[in-house]
Design a protein around this motif. Structure first.
Motif, short mmCIF file in Angstrom:
data_model
loop_
_atom_site.label_atom_id
_atom_site.label_comp_id
_atom_site.label_asym_id
_atom_site.label_seq_id
_atom_site.Cartn_x
_atom_site.Cartn_y
_atom_site.Cartn_z
N GLY A 1 0.79 -1.22 0.00
CA GLY A 1 0.00 0.00 0.00
C GLY A 1 0.82 1.28 0.00
N TYR A 2 2.15 1.16 0.15
CA TYR A 2 3.00 2.34 0.25
C TYR A 2 3.85 2.57 -0.99
CZ TYR A 2 1.62 1.89 5.10
OH TYR A 2 0.88 1.79 6.24
N ILE A 3 3.52 1.90 -2.09
CA ILE A 3 4.27 2.10 -3.32
C ILE A 3 4.16 3.55 -3.77
CG2 ILE A 3 4.20 1.56 -5.80
CD1 ILE A 3 3.77 -1.31 -5.06
N SER A 4 5.30 4.10 -4.19
CA SER A 4 5.43 5.49 -4.67
C SER A 4 5.38 6.52 -3.54
CB SER A 4 4.37 5.83 -5.72
OG SER A 4 4.50 4.98 -6.84
N LYS A 5 5.28 6.06 -2.28
CA LYS A 5 5.26 6.98 -1.15
C LYS A 5 6.68 7.29 -0.70
CE LYS A 5 0.72 6.76 -0.70
NZ LYS A 5 -0.16 7.91 -1.00
N LYS A 6 6.88 8.49 -0.21
CA LYS A 6 8.17 8.84 0.39
C LYS A 6 8.17 8.39 1.84
CE LYS A 6 9.90 12.67 -2.39
NZ LYS A 6 11.06 11.87 -2.82
N VAL A 7 9.19 7.64 2.23
CA VAL A 7 9.27 7.08 3.57
C VAL A 7 10.61 7.45 4.19
CG1 VAL A 7 7.72 5.16 3.06
CG2 VAL A 7 10.17 4.90 2.66
N ARG A 8 10.66 7.35 5.52
CA ARG A 8 11.92 7.59 6.25
C ARG A 8 12.48 6.25 6.68
NH1 ARG A 8 14.60 11.66 8.59
NH2 ARG A 8 12.98 13.12 7.96
N VAL A 9 13.74 6.03 6.36
CA VAL A 9 14.42 4.78 6.71
C VAL A 9 15.38 5.07 7.86
CG1 VAL A 9 15.85 2.89 5.88
CG2 VAL A 9 14.27 4.03 4.31
N LEU A 10 15.16 4.40 9.00
CA LEU A 10 16.04 4.51 10.15
C LEU A 10 16.79 3.19 10.29
CD1 LEU A 10 13.72 6.24 12.79
CD2 LEU A 10 15.35 7.29 11.23
N PHE A 11 18.11 3.27 10.34
CA PHE A 11 18.90 2.04 10.39
C PHE A 11 19.98 2.16 11.45
CE2 PHE A 11 20.56 4.89 7.20
CZ PHE A 11 21.94 4.84 7.34
N SER A 12 20.19 1.04 12.15
CA SER A 12 21.22 0.93 13.17
C SER A 12 22.21 -0.15 12.72
CB SER A 12 20.60 0.58 14.52
OG SER A 12 19.99 -0.69 14.47
N LYS A 13 23.03 -0.60 13.64
CA LYS A 13 24.00 -1.64 13.29
C LYS A 13 23.33 -2.95 12.91
CE LYS A 13 27.76 0.12 16.20
NZ LYS A 13 28.64 -0.17 17.36
N SER A 14 22.16 -3.21 13.49
CA SER A 14 21.55 -4.52 13.29
C SER A 14 20.18 -4.50 12.64
CB SER A 14 21.43 -5.24 14.65
OG SER A 14 20.63 -4.48 15.54
N THR A 15 19.48 -3.37 12.64
CA THR A 15 18.11 -3.35 12.12
C THR A 15 17.90 -2.21 11.13
OG1 THR A 15 17.32 -1.97 13.95
CG2 THR A 15 17.18 -4.36 14.24
N VAL A 16 16.86 -2.39 10.29
CA VAL A 16 16.42 -1.36 9.36
C VAL A 16 14.92 -1.19 9.57
CG1 VAL A 16 16.13 -0.71 6.94
CG2 VAL A 16 18.22 -1.87 7.67
N GLU A 17 14.49 0.04 9.88
CA GLU A 17 13.08 0.32 10.08
C GLU A 17 12.62 1.33 9.04
OE1 GLU A 17 11.94 0.42 14.58
OE2 GLU A 17 13.96 1.26 14.40
N VAL A 18 11.40 1.13 8.53
CA VAL A 18 10.83 2.04 7.54
C VAL A 18 9.59 2.67 8.13
CG1 VAL A 18 9.99 2.27 5.18
CG2 VAL A 18 11.71 0.54 5.71
#
Length: 526
Positions: free
Chosen positions: A369-386
């Protein structure tokens, strides 16, 4: 400068009088002038003149002896302090304050609550207004530096010392300066000190986190100074916090309450802790420089334990004892895992339902449902969150292999999800509008990939030929590619470029050899 006698002292008039004027009064009296003349000359009331002359007569001394005395001695002779009237209720009140003032640091305990307890023990004691007044006077006298009462488990104050410590490199001999972090709990004043390389956000957060683990819990709020690692832009009403520091505080369930700029009372407790750190830790460190940061912190920790277990001046208990008694149980429990510092980037969800983490050049899936949406990607040493509009929509373990995909099957299109524009049904419906043969061919293209989404580009390319060469040629091309068992974009493109779709497959198979005089034919070989 001549001293003044204040208006509430025994032997003087309602208005203050300077010792120089007192000398004038006594000199004129000894010269034989009467009280009226003295009053007119000095512009003092006759009653004032009368009181000082009466006091002079009572001393049975001479003008010469009086004139040789200093202003201070005259003040002591003529301006004696009245004997204070001691209320017999004050002694038990002060004893009550000594035993009960620590209760004010507990949650829910107010000065009104203390007065109610006092009134139940001493029904004939002071009323509430006098109780408040005597408490404030007692507090100023016993704890002159105390400006506010801190509740147990409420706040941790943090700051860096102005002075720095040094570490000598064992190989090169280079001397490096180290910052010194100080954290203190408001109620018990239990203190944490640590040397660190810099005041950068990663070092600052690490020190704050180490302080929480040293205390064994997290308070309700953390009060930093306005350093850039905590506060990007200070504001009296709504300061802008560093995103990583705010995330750290949120992870441990703490509110961030930056000290106001140019308001030292907001952080008086940690400023006092810094001064004590200079005296009890800086001054007590060995003269020989440590050879590593770890060695320096080992030395600091030993002196810190002594500091926290030393009794307060004028009290019978230490910071550690006070912490164990009243604050340890009020702290919030710590999470099992430590906080991981996160970096941030902005990305657009691609048509295949993935976002690219540019740092690693790796692709991670998000719900359709989020195709073409601008999102913020937060990433640490072990995880990636959108995140999309502050809501987390995807969580992946970080993978550092470039140009590869990490796909969560639940993010792939299914009949139970709200489908986006690009999905298998979309391409099959487009193909069905051209021909059943094209629909069948597109279905095979989708089927050949592990995830249908990975074939979307191929399907789009194949269907785009309908506009360029027409439906009939595309239908023929799909039929021929199916006959060859080839199900990809390159097969259709090659057939159309070579014009193979213009020939019927059966006719091609039955086509006879053309007659020509240079062609021998099959009979030649018999």
């Amino acid at each position: 400068m001549s001293y003044l006698c204040s208006s509430n002292q025994l032997l003087m008039a309602n208005n203050p009088i300077r010792m120089s004027k007192l000398r004038t009064v006594l000199k004129l009296y000894c010269q034989g002038q009467n009280k009226l003349q003295i009053s007119t000359t000095t512009r003092l009331s006759r009653n004032t003149v009368k009181k000082y002359i009466h006091a002079f007569i009572g001393l049975k001394t001479t003008w010469e002896e009086i004139n040789q005395r200093s202003d201070k001695e005259l003040n002591e002779l003529f301006c004696k302090e009245p004997e204070p009237v001691i209320d017999e209720r004050l002694s038990p009140l002060h004893d009550f304050f000594k035993t009960q003032e620590k209760r004010l640091r507990q949650r829910g305990v107010t000065l009104l609550r203390l007065w109610e307890d006092y009134h139940s023990q001493y029904p004939d004691g002071f009323k509430i207004t006098a109780f408040y007044t005597h408490y404030n006077l007692w507090k100023k006298r016993v704890y002159p530096s105390m400006h506010m009462t801190h509740k147990a488990g409420d706040k941790m104050f943090v700051d860096y010392t102005g002075e720095k410590l040094e570490v000598a490199d064992p190989h090169s001999g280079e001397v490096k300066t180290m910052e010194v972090f100080v954290g203190i709990l408001g109620a018990s004043q239990l203190t944490y000190v640590e040397a660190v390389e810099s005041q950068r956000v990663e070092d600052f957060i690490s020190c704050c986190e180490n302080a929480l683990h040293y205390f064994g819990g997290a308070p309700n709020a953390i009060v930093p100074d306005n350093l850039k690692s905590a506060v990007i832009r200070s504001n009296r009403y709504e300061p802008k916090l560093n995103e990583n520091f705010e995330a750290f505080a949120d992870y441990y369930g703490m509110a961030v309450l930056p000290a106001r700029a140019y308001k030292p009372k907001d952080k008086a407790l940690v400023e006092g802790a810094v001064k004590i750190t200079y005296i009890r830790i800086f001054a007590s460190l060995p003269e020989s420089l440590p050879t590593s940061l770890e060695e320096l912190n080992t030395r600091i920790r030993a002196l810190l334990e002594v500091h926290n277990r030393t009794s307060f001046k004028g009290r019978t208990y230490s910071r550690q004892e006070q912490f164990d008694e009243m604050e340890r149980a009020t702290l919030q429990p710590l999470p099992e895992k430590r906080f991981e510092l996160r970096n941030s980037s902005v990305a657009t969800v691609m048509k295949n339902g993935h976002v690219c983490l540019s740092t690693d050049k790796h692709y991670y899936s998000v719900p359709y449902g989020y195709i073409s949406k601008k999102v913020r990607v937060l990433f640490s040493k072990s995880t990636v969150e959108v995140f999309y509009k502050y809501e987390r929509i995807a969580l992946h373990q970080r993978v550092r292999s470039a140009h590869n995909y990490t796909t969560d099957p639940s993010h792939m299109a299914t009949q139970h999800q709200v489908l986006a524009e690009w999905n298998p049904d979309y391409f099959l419906e487009q193909a069905r509008g051209i021909s059943k043969d094209v629909e069948f061919y597109i279905a095979q293209v989708l089927h050949k990939k592990p995830h249908p989404e990975q074939a979307y580009k191929s399907c789009q390319g194949i269907l785009s030929f309908a506009k360029r060469v027409g439906h009939q040629r595309l239908i023929k091309a799909c039929q021929r590619a199916h006959a060859y068992g080839l199900y990809h974009f390159r097969a259709i493109e090659d057939i159309l470029q070579r014009g193979l779709d213009l020939f019927d497959i059966e006719e091609e198979r039955q086509q006879t050899m053309p007659e020509h005089e240079n062609i021998r034919g099959k009979n030649y070989y018999q």
